[in-house]
Design an enzyme around this catalytic site. Structure first.
Site, PDB file in Angstrom:
ATOM      1  CE1 TYR A 141      -2.317   3.245   2.584  1.00 31.91           C
ATOM      2  CE2 TYR A 141      -3.951   2.502   0.110  1.00 31.91           C
ATOM      3  CZ  TYR A 141      -3.578   3.486   1.660  1.00 31.91           C
ATOM      4  OH  TYR A 141      -4.408   4.552   1.435  1.00 31.91           O
ATOM      5  CG  ASP A 236       5.258   3.465   0.967  1.00 27.30           C
ATOM      6  OD1 ASP A 236       4.412   3.527   0.224  1.00 27.30           O
ATOM      7  OD2 ASP A 236       5.816   3.861   1.818  1.00 27.30           O
ATOM      8  CE  LYS A 264       1.673   5.280   8.295  1.00 27.77           C
ATOM      9  NZ  LYS A 264       0.352   5.264   8.176  1.00 27.77           N
TER      10      LYS A 264
HETATM   11  P1  KE4 Z   1      -1.292   8.962   3.600  1.00 32.13           P
HETATM   12  O1  KE4 Z   1      -1.420   9.565   1.810  1.00 32.13           O
HETATM   13  O2  KE4 Z   1      -1.758   7.967   4.396  1.00 32.13           O
HETATM   14  O3  KE4 Z   1      -0.116   9.721   4.690  1.00 32.13           O
HETATM   15  O4  KE4 Z   1       0.316   8.138   3.606  1.00 32.13           O
HETATM   16  C1  KE4 Z   1      -0.279   6.215   2.767  1.00 32.13           C
HETATM   17  C2  KE4 Z   1       0.684   5.620   3.156  1.00 32.13           C
HETATM   18  C3  KE4 Z   1       1.946   5.722   2.399  1.00 32.13           C
HETATM   19  N1  KE4 Z   1       2.605   3.719   2.015  1.00 32.13           N
HETATM   20  C4  KE4 Z   1       2.180   3.321   3.830  1.00 32.13           C
HETATM   21  C5  KE4 Z   1       3.566   2.466   3.686  1.00 32.13           C
HETATM   22  C6  KE4 Z   1       1.216   3.507   4.635  1.00 32.13           C
HETATM   23  O5  KE4 Z   1       1.655   2.754   5.023  1.00 32.13           O
HETATM   24  C7  KE4 Z   1       0.969   4.736   3.620  1.00 32.13           C
HETATM   25  C8  KE4 Z   1      -0.937   5.033   4.707  1.00 32.13           C
HETATM   26  N2  KE4 Z   1      -0.673   3.698   5.935  1.00 32.13           N
HETATM   27  C9  KE4 Z   1      -1.941   3.995   6.368  1.00 32.13           C
HETATM   28  C10 KE4 Z   1      -1.769   2.601   7.284  1.00 32.13           C
HETATM   29  N3  KE4 Z   1      -1.117   1.497   7.304  1.00 32.13           N
HETATM   30  C11 KE4 Z   1      -3.063   5.428   7.031  1.00 32.13           C
HETATM   31  C12 KE4 Z   1      -3.915   4.626   7.831  1.00 32.13           C
HETATM   32  C13 KE4 Z   1      -5.289   5.792   6.883  1.00 32.13           C
HETATM   33  O6  KE4 Z   1      -5.869   4.863   5.447  1.00 32.13           O
HETATM   34  O7  KE4 Z   1      -6.147   6.157   7.493  1.00 32.13           O
END
Ligand code: KE4
Length: 423
Positions: A141, A236, A264
């Site tokens: 993801y 990532d 994060k």
């Molecule tokens: P954001 O756009 O949510 O800030 O980041 C996307 C992203 C990109 N790469 C990795 C490895 C990630 O884990 C994420 C976002 N993680 C999710 C949960 N693992 C965020 C939680 C949510 O979607 O509310």
């Protein structure tokens, strides 16, 4: 007004009552708790119920909530305004801390989310290589930009649909997927699309299928193959960056990626993402180059102060030694409690996942075979006892610097009780 009454009202004007799907408890059932405040290792909902937090806002809160030094720095910064739309000094300090932390990085561009950073990284890779296709891991993801929603991980996996309506065929055609920990499949895919692949983007330690550990030599073989094939390697590290080590997973495994996606922790709980990497690639970004990318609140002064302050604190001697000791204690305790049960614990440092499964979990196929219903029962059993885990079987448990051994001992006792209840 009760939690559930307010949630019903929210659902009328916010899709699903949430601003991010995985918060909606869809895969675990029940009504989400509306959190009013958080401090240290605890969160409190609007009815005054307190929960020990193992979600860490999905990763950012490595210091725990409301860390005094971070809050003080933010309070001072707020007095100087919240957004200028012009260069500010703290974006330099945070950028400097990031490029100094990771030898693979010459330059960094701040954005406001991991999604923005990931989508920028593949635009850069396509511009730099002149090739169109990208490879991602099945179940990986990288946020919700179109090119990534072809075999979703994280929220997508939790919600159970294979890709999202609104993603065009064109996007799907340029995104290839391959299982994690599978070099032959990667070699076969590259052979099949020879000289067409711009980049391979992957979480070095996936966290969005639950935590999966790269098998011995996997990441260095990926680096070797991508270098030979002139495919950019994009790591990532939105979750693993500054989580598993100050130098990230790339430092831990000795990998030199072409680009890195961050988020994060580098925002200290405020909206920040970043794409970083080799100068010759990064300088292609507007305005030094022609690859367009922009953002009204990119490098926001408050977010920069929060991120800079957190990185300063976690760079102090023994921070990771102490944090990982707590991680080892907790995940080791989980292994002891579950040794005779159909459960697998994958963990590294302060992040891990408890899979209800009788088979080892080494990729998304293994992870998705785990018992999500059993996880849902576990989630609610722990929530009732005042412990807040991820409301999804495909996410991470995070230990923060605010968790003490006594707290974790109590949590392990609650796990033992809950596992007996749901047996
Ligand atoms: P954001 O756009 O949510 O800030 O980041 C996307 C992203 C990109 N790469 C990795 C490895 C990630 O884990 C994420 C976002 N993680 C999710 C949960 N693992 C965020 C939680 C949510 O979607 O509310």
């Amino acid at each position: 007004m009760t939690n559930n009454e307010l949630f019903e009202l929210k659902k009328k004007i916010i899709p699903g009552g949430v601003n991010s799907p995985v918060r909606a408890f869809l895969s675990v059932g029940g009504t989400p708790r509306i959190i009013r405040k958080a401090d240290g290792a605890y969160m409190e909902d609007i009815e005054g119920n307190s929960y020990m937090d193992f979600l860490s806002s999905w990763g950012p809160m490595i210091l725990g909530h409301n860390h005094p030094e971070v809050s003080r720095a933010l309070q001072e910064a707020i007095g100087r305004g919240t957004s200028y739309g012009a260069p500010n000094e703290d974006e330099y300090h945070l950028a400097k801390a990031i490029v100094d932390a990771l030898p693979s990085m010459d330059m960094v561009r701040m954005v406001s989310s991991g999604t923005e950073a990931a989508m920028t990284s593949i635009r850069l890779a396509r511009a730099f290589t002149g090739k169109n296709k990208i490879i991602k891991i099945h179940g990986g993801y990288h946020g919700h930009a179109d090119p990534f929603l072809v075999a979703g991980g994280s929220g997508m996996a939790t919600l159970g649909y294979p890709n999202s309506p609104g993603v065009t065929e064109g996007t799907v055609a340029d995104t290839l997927t391959v299982p994690f920990n599978d070099i032959p499949a990667l070699e076969e895919l590259i052979r099949h699309h020879k000289n067409q692949i711009a980049a391979f983007i992957l979480e070095p330690i996936p966290g969005n299928m639950g935590v999966v550990i790269p098998s011995n030599g996997y990441l260095s073989q990926v680096r070797e193959i991508t270098r030979q094939e002139e495919i950019l390697l994009i790591l990532d590290e939105v979750i693993t960056g500054f989580r598993v080590a100050y130098e990230g997973a790339q430092g831990l495994f000795g990998i030199d990626p072409d680009l890195t996606v961050l988020g994060k922790i580098i925002g200290g709980g405020l909206p920040v993402g970043a794409v970083a990497g080799k100068r010759e690639i990064m300088e292609m970004l507007s305005p030094s180059g022609k690859v367009y990318q922009a953002g009204t609140l990119s490098g926001n002064p408050l977010a920069m102060v929060a991120g800079k302050t957190v990185l300063e604190i976690i760079s102090r001697p023994d921070f990771y030694k102490n944090l990982n000791q707590m991680g080892d204690y907790f995940f080791g305790g989980l292994r002891t409690i579950t040794k005779d049960l159909p459960v697998r614990i994958n963990s590294i440092g302060s992040m891990g996942t408890m899979f209800f499964s009788s088979r080892d979990v080494q990729n998304y196929e293994d992870a998705s075979a785990s018992d999500a219903k059993k996880y849902a029962a576990f989630f609610h059993g722990m929530l009732r006892k005042g412990y807040y885990f991820a409301p999804s079987a495909y996410e991470c448990i995070f230990i923060s610097a605010a968790h003490t051994k006594e707290m974790l001992e109590g949590a392990l006792n609650a796990v033992e009780d809950t596992l007996k209840e749901i047996r």
